[in-house]
Design a protein around this motif. Structure first.
Motif, PDB file in Angstrom:
ATOM      1  N   LEU A  13      -1.196   2.912   0.960  1.00 52.07           N
ATOM      2  CA  LEU A  13      -1.082   2.236  -0.320  1.00 52.07           C
ATOM      3  C   LEU A  13      -2.259   1.302  -0.548  1.00 52.07           C
ATOM      4  CD1 LEU A  13      -0.126  -0.830   0.620  1.00 52.07           C
ATOM      5  CD2 LEU A  13       2.099   0.257   0.746  1.00 52.07           C
ATOM      6  N   THR A  14      -2.403   0.873  -1.790  1.00 55.17           N
ATOM      7  CA  THR A  14      -3.349  -0.185  -2.131  1.00 55.17           C
ATOM      8  C   THR A  14      -2.510  -1.281  -2.778  1.00 55.17           C
ATOM      9  OG1 THR A  14      -3.810   0.757  -4.295  1.00 55.17           O
ATOM     10  CG2 THR A  14      -5.318   1.355  -2.500  1.00 55.17           C
ATOM     11  N   THR A  27      -6.269 -11.647  -4.103  1.00 56.37           N
ATOM     12  CA  THR A  27      -6.801 -10.724  -3.098  1.00 56.37           C
ATOM     13  C   THR A  27      -6.415  -9.311  -3.502  1.00 56.37           C
ATOM     14  OG1 THR A  27      -6.960 -10.254  -0.722  1.00 56.37           O
ATOM     15  CG2 THR A  27      -4.793 -10.784  -1.538  1.00 56.37           C
ATOM     16  N   CYS A  28      -7.215  -8.349  -3.082  1.00 50.88           N
ATOM     17  CA  CYS A  28      -6.824  -6.970  -3.345  1.00 50.88           C
ATOM     18  C   CYS A  28      -7.373  -6.070  -2.245  1.00 50.88           C
ATOM     19  CB  CYS A  28      -7.266  -6.498  -4.715  1.00 50.88           C
ATOM     20  SG  CYS A  28      -9.023  -6.390  -4.948  1.00 50.88           S
ATOM     21  N   VAL A  29      -6.657  -4.989  -2.014  1.00 46.09           N
ATOM     22  CA  VAL A  29      -7.050  -3.977  -1.045  1.00 46.09           C
ATOM     23  C   VAL A  29      -7.227  -2.704  -1.838  1.00 46.09           C
ATOM     24  CG1 VAL A  29      -6.266  -2.623   0.931  1.00 46.09           C
ATOM     25  CG2 VAL A  29      -5.893  -5.071   0.899  1.00 46.09           C
ATOM     26  N   GLY A  57       2.739   7.838  -5.743  1.00 45.14           N
ATOM     27  CA  GLY A  57       2.589   7.761  -7.195  1.00 45.14           C
ATOM     28  C   GLY A  57       3.323   6.574  -7.799  1.00 45.14           C
ATOM     29  N   ASP A  58       4.305   6.026  -7.079  1.00 46.18           N
ATOM     30  CA  ASP A  58       5.042   4.857  -7.576  1.00 46.18           C
ATOM     31  C   ASP A  58       4.144   3.624  -7.539  1.00 46.18           C
ATOM     32  OD1 ASP A  58       7.288   6.417  -7.875  1.00 46.18           O
ATOM     33  OD2 ASP A  58       8.440   5.474  -6.261  1.00 46.18           O
ATOM     34  N   VAL A  59       4.304   2.773  -8.532  1.00 46.21           N
ATOM     35  CA  VAL A  59       3.639   1.471  -8.571  1.00 46.21           C
ATOM     36  C   VAL A  59       4.754   0.446  -8.714  1.00 46.21           C
ATOM     37  CG1 VAL A  59       2.067  -0.031  -9.838  1.00 46.21           C
ATOM     38  CG2 VAL A  59       1.554   2.413  -9.639  1.00 46.21           C
ATOM     39  N   ILE A  60       4.803  -0.509  -7.781  1.00 44.64           N
ATOM     40  CA  ILE A  60       5.856  -1.517  -7.860  1.00 44.64           C
ATOM     41  C   ILE A  60       5.241  -2.914  -7.864  1.00 44.64           C
ATOM     42  CG2 ILE A  60       7.606  -0.076  -6.760  1.00 44.64           C
ATOM     43  CD1 ILE A  60       7.230  -1.727  -4.198  1.00 44.64           C
ATOM     44  N   GLU A  61       5.960  -3.847  -8.467  1.00 43.01           N
ATOM     45  CA  GLU A  61       5.541  -5.244  -8.477  1.00 43.01           C
ATOM     46  C   GLU A  61       6.637  -6.067  -7.813  1.00 43.01           C
ATOM     47  OE1 GLU A  61       4.296  -6.604 -12.325  1.00 43.01           O
ATOM     48  OE2 GLU A  61       2.516  -5.318 -12.267  1.00 43.01           O
ATOM     49  N   ARG A 135       1.313  -6.249  -6.418  1.00 45.93           N
ATOM     50  CA  ARG A 135       1.376  -4.988  -7.157  1.00 45.93           C
ATOM     51  C   ARG A 135       0.883  -3.913  -6.196  1.00 45.93           C
ATOM     52  NH1 ARG A 135      -1.479  -1.350 -10.210  1.00 45.93           N
ATOM     53  NH2 ARG A 135      -0.440  -0.624 -12.095  1.00 45.93           N
ATOM     54  N   LEU A 136       1.787  -3.029  -5.806  1.00 49.01           N
ATOM     55  CA  LEU A 136       1.467  -2.002  -4.813  1.00 49.01           C
ATOM     56  C   LEU A 136       1.469  -0.627  -5.453  1.00 49.01           C
ATOM     57  CD1 LEU A 136       3.868  -4.085  -3.387  1.00 49.01           C
ATOM     58  CD2 LEU A 136       2.634  -3.151  -1.458  1.00 49.01           C
ATOM     59  N   GLU A 137       0.444   0.154  -5.125  1.00 50.39           N
ATOM     60  CA  GLU A 137       0.372   1.536  -5.586  1.00 50.39           C
ATOM     61  C   GLU A 137       0.479   2.428  -4.367  1.00 50.39           C
ATOM     62  OE1 GLU A 137      -2.492   4.554  -8.119  1.00 50.39           O
ATOM     63  OE2 GLU A 137      -2.899   2.405  -8.160  1.00 50.39           O
ATOM     64  N   ILE A 138       1.532   3.228  -4.329  1.00 44.11           N
ATOM     65  CA  ILE A 138       1.783   4.097  -3.180  1.00 44.11           C
ATOM     66  C   ILE A 138       0.996   5.389  -3.370  1.00 44.11           C
ATOM     67  CG2 ILE A 138       3.548   5.292  -1.840  1.00 44.11           C
ATOM     68  CD1 ILE A 138       5.516   3.135  -3.142  1.00 44.11           C
ATOM     69  N   LEU A 139       0.113   5.680  -2.402  1.00 38.30           N
ATOM     70  CA  LEU A 139      -0.765   6.843  -2.508  1.00 38.30           C
ATOM     71  C   LEU A 139      -0.231   8.044  -1.738  1.00 38.30           C
ATOM     72  CD1 LEU A 139      -4.130   4.945  -1.925  1.00 38.30           C
ATOM     73  CD2 LEU A 139      -3.042   5.476  -4.107  1.00 38.30           C
ATOM     74  N   THR A 140       0.296   7.805  -0.529  1.00 41.64           N
ATOM     75  CA  THR A 140       0.728   8.892   0.355  1.00 41.64           C
ATOM     76  C   THR A 140       2.035   8.522   1.043  1.00 41.64           C
ATOM     77  OG1 THR A 140      -1.601   9.296   0.903  1.00 41.64           O
ATOM     78  CG2 THR A 140       0.018  10.326   2.334  1.00 41.64           C
ATOM     79  N   VAL A 141       2.937   9.477   1.129  1.00 39.46           N
ATOM     80  CA  VAL A 141       4.141   9.338   1.960  1.00 39.46           C
ATOM     81  C   VAL A 141       4.341  10.687   2.637  1.00 39.46           C
ATOM     82  CG1 VAL A 141       6.623   8.888   2.052  1.00 39.46           C
ATOM     83  CG2 VAL A 141       5.226   7.723   0.340  1.00 39.46           C
ATOM     84  N   ARG A 142       4.290  10.690   3.967  1.00 38.92           N
ATOM     85  CA  ARG A 142       4.506  11.940   4.706  1.00 38.92           C
ATOM     86  C   ARG A 142       5.016  11.599   6.103  1.00 38.92           C
ATOM     87  NH1 ARG A 142       0.606  12.105   8.454  1.00 38.92           N
ATOM     88  NH2 ARG A 142      -1.498  11.380   7.965  1.00 38.92           N
TER      89      ARG A 142
END
Length: 169
Positions: A13-14, A27-29, A57-61, A135-142
């Motif tokens: 995630l970022t 701050t941001c990653v 694909g989910d974005v959560i705050e 604010r997190l953006e999930i990129l990969t879940v496996r």
């Protein structure tokens, strides 16, 4: 079908952390940060709880009260000294300095103020006393491989980041 975040899943995630009052990004990653859910919690427990069951694909705050997590500000952790007493390499705003007390315990201090005569460092976590939004953006879940389970994250994925720019939050 998208896989849901649960124990044993590799998650990448970022995120960015924004001050709720001012709207400033603290701050941001931007590179993918990877971890194995339930095995190495890299963010606050309340954030890991919010990630549970989410998919790529989910974005959560997630609102976070810095006082609750890091405690209130402690002004005894703020020191000002004459600039000539501070080594040249630390004379830059935002520089992180690792200091050790007489009991051998280390703490990170940030250079927060500087003028021609003085320099101020602060040992409080930068999120103390603030309400922030993650604010997190999930990129990969496996499914995590056995090797990733042991390592606690993606193996071989090394971000190209200058270590001097990294800040603990």
């Amino acid at each position: 079908m998208n896989e849901a975040i649960q124990d044993g899943k590799l998650v990448e995630l970022t995120y960015k952390v924004t001050d709720r009052k001012s709207g400033h990004v603290l701050t941001c990653v931007e590179f993918a940060l990877g971890y194995v859910h339930g095995h190495n919690e890299i963010l606050a427990p309340s954030i890991h709880k919010e990630l549970e069951g989410r998919s790529a694909g989910d974005v959560i705050e997630v609102p976070i009260d810095g006082n609750r997590i890091f405690g209130p500000r402690d002004e005894s952790l703020v020191f000002t000294d004459r600039i000539e007493n501070v080594p040249e390499e630390y004379r830059r705003l935002g520089t992180s300095i690792l200091m050790e007390n007489d009991k051998g315990k280390t703490r990170s201090f940030l250079v927060t103020r500087m003028d021609d005569e003085t320099l101020t460092v602060d040992g409080n976590n930068p999120l103390c006393g603030r309400e922030v939004v993650f604010r997190l953006e999930i990129l990969t879940v496996r499914d995590a491989s056995d090797e990733e389970m042991k390592a606690g994250g993606a193996v071989g994925a090394v971000p190209n980041v200058d270590p001097s720019l990294m800040r603990a939050i």
